[in-house]
Write a protein that holds these residues in place. Sequence first.
Motif, PDB file in Angstrom:
ATOM      1  N   ALA A  35       0.822  -1.215   0.000  1.00  0.00           N
ATOM      2  CA  ALA A  35       0.000   0.000   0.000  1.00  0.00           C
ATOM      3  C   ALA A  35       0.853   1.261   0.000  1.00  0.00           C
ATOM      4  O   ALA A  35       0.483   2.273  -0.609  1.00  0.00           O
ATOM      5  CB  ALA A  35      -0.927  -0.009   1.214  1.00  0.00           C
ATOM      6  N   PRO A  68      -2.038   2.687  -2.986  1.00  0.00           N
ATOM      7  CA  PRO A  68      -3.134   3.516  -2.481  1.00  0.00           C
ATOM      8  C   PRO A  68      -2.726   4.454  -1.346  1.00  0.00           C
ATOM      9  O   PRO A  68      -3.391   5.463  -1.121  1.00  0.00           O
ATOM     10  CB  PRO A  68      -4.167   2.495  -2.010  1.00  0.00           C
ATOM     11  CG  PRO A  68      -3.412   1.224  -1.819  1.00  0.00           C
ATOM     12  CD  PRO A  68      -2.306   1.250  -2.827  1.00  0.00           C
ATOM     13  N   GLN A  70      -7.131   8.233   2.150  1.00  0.00           N
ATOM     14  CA  GLN A  70      -7.462   6.905   1.637  1.00  0.00           C
ATOM     15  C   GLN A  70      -7.340   5.817   2.697  1.00  0.00           C
ATOM     16  O   GLN A  70      -7.731   4.673   2.448  1.00  0.00           O
ATOM     17  CB  GLN A  70      -6.513   6.552   0.477  1.00  0.00           C
ATOM     18  CG  GLN A  70      -6.458   7.567  -0.645  1.00  0.00           C
ATOM     19  CD  GLN A  70      -7.626   7.431  -1.602  1.00  0.00           C
ATOM     20  OE1 GLN A  70      -8.667   6.866  -1.251  1.00  0.00           O
ATOM     21  NE2 GLN A  70      -7.465   7.948  -2.797  1.00  0.00           N
ATOM     22  N   TRP A  86      -8.932   1.998   2.649  1.00  0.00           N
ATOM     23  CA  TRP A  86      -8.007   0.877   2.508  1.00  0.00           C
ATOM     24  C   TRP A  86      -8.167  -0.110   3.658  1.00  0.00           C
ATOM     25  O   TRP A  86      -8.167  -1.329   3.450  1.00  0.00           O
ATOM     26  CB  TRP A  86      -6.574   1.406   2.447  1.00  0.00           C
ATOM     27  CG  TRP A  86      -5.565   0.315   2.310  1.00  0.00           C
ATOM     28  CD1 TRP A  86      -5.283  -0.426   1.190  1.00  0.00           C
ATOM     29  CD2 TRP A  86      -4.712  -0.195   3.341  1.00  0.00           C
ATOM     30  NE1 TRP A  86      -4.305  -1.354   1.456  1.00  0.00           N
ATOM     31  CE2 TRP A  86      -3.926  -1.232   2.775  1.00  0.00           C
ATOM     32  CE3 TRP A  86      -4.520   0.141   4.685  1.00  0.00           C
ATOM     33  CZ2 TRP A  86      -2.981  -1.943   3.512  1.00  0.00           C
ATOM     34  CZ3 TRP A  86      -3.568  -0.567   5.414  1.00  0.00           C
ATOM     35  CH2 TRP A  86      -2.819  -1.589   4.834  1.00  0.00           C
ATOM     36  N   GLU A 146     -11.454  -1.299  -2.896  1.00  0.00           N
ATOM     37  CA  GLU A 146     -10.517  -1.124  -4.002  1.00  0.00           C
ATOM     38  C   GLU A 146     -10.358   0.370  -4.252  1.00  0.00           C
ATOM     39  O   GLU A 146     -11.341   1.081  -4.463  1.00  0.00           O
ATOM     40  CB  GLU A 146     -11.030  -1.813  -5.263  1.00  0.00           C
ATOM     41  CG  GLU A 146     -10.982  -3.331  -5.202  1.00  0.00           C
ATOM     42  CD  GLU A 146      -9.558  -3.853  -5.155  1.00  0.00           C
ATOM     43  OE1 GLU A 146      -8.686  -3.212  -5.770  1.00  0.00           O
ATOM     44  OE2 GLU A 146      -9.319  -4.884  -4.506  1.00  0.00           O
ATOM     45  N   ILE A 147      -9.132   0.840  -4.242  1.00  0.00           N
ATOM     46  CA  ILE A 147      -8.866   2.258  -4.454  1.00  0.00           C
ATOM     47  C   ILE A 147      -8.171   2.410  -5.798  1.00  0.00           C
ATOM     48  O   ILE A 147      -7.046   1.932  -5.979  1.00  0.00           O
ATOM     49  CB  ILE A 147      -7.975   2.840  -3.337  1.00  0.00           C
ATOM     50  CG1 ILE A 147      -8.661   2.642  -1.982  1.00  0.00           C
ATOM     51  CG2 ILE A 147      -7.676   4.316  -3.574  1.00  0.00           C
ATOM     52  CD1 ILE A 147      -7.805   3.030  -0.807  1.00  0.00           C
TER      53      ILE A 147
END
Length: 259
Positions: free
Chosen positions: A156, A162, A173, A177, A182-183
Amino acid sequence: MNSLPLFHRIAGTRVVVVGDGEAAEAKRRLVERAGATCCTEAEAHHARLAFVALDDAREAAAAVARLKARGLLVNATDRPELCDFTVPSVLDREPVLVAVGTGGASAGLAKHVRLRLEALLPPSLGRLARALHAGRDRLRARFPDGGDRRRALDAALARGGPLDPMAESSSAQVEAWLDGAEIPAEAACMEIVLHSDDPDDLTLREARWLGQADTIVHDPGVPVAILDRARADAVRRPAGEPLPMGGQTVVLRRAKAAG
């Protein structure tokens, strides 16, 4: 490596500062900024650290010897041979701190390395750290295994991830997360209008954009010194070609001459 870098918690404690003048005042400001209280040599029994900022070499050496004899770790301004520790140039993105030190070889060099880093690290870095700290329990719940947790966090936080630390939106975010959402990778295009050929005239925000861009689109004649502020692996394209569909793109334009 001839020094062990440490972050020493001094909030709520006393720190001795010996001396007058600008150097001593700078040390007092630094101590107070870290949450400690400055005190005199006569109050050294309450302290663990000391700063000596005296112009006279003999006076400085004597003060250092007295304070060390009382069990304190001592820093002597501009006298690295007397120091138990040196003070780095600090980039503050609270609670993220980046310290640049040269072991007393050159405070000026440490400062200018820190200034370059200032241009690259976004102010949002502290918010990202606080959001990750607040979400520690949820992170453990989502990834009970320590190895899985480490790998997920590494992915990440990686470039383009993300929670990429270089992206100003990453702190916002964290909640999604942690929830497993889903980013999508963030795509953006930023334009920089150059009024000078000197890269030092870039604003901090513009320097950050260059430092994190995947693609650089530039007018003819943009100096190499400015292009070199971008990532070494960033794609470079001349102006006029179609812009890429994804990733971070920076467009460098030269300002039009008046008249």
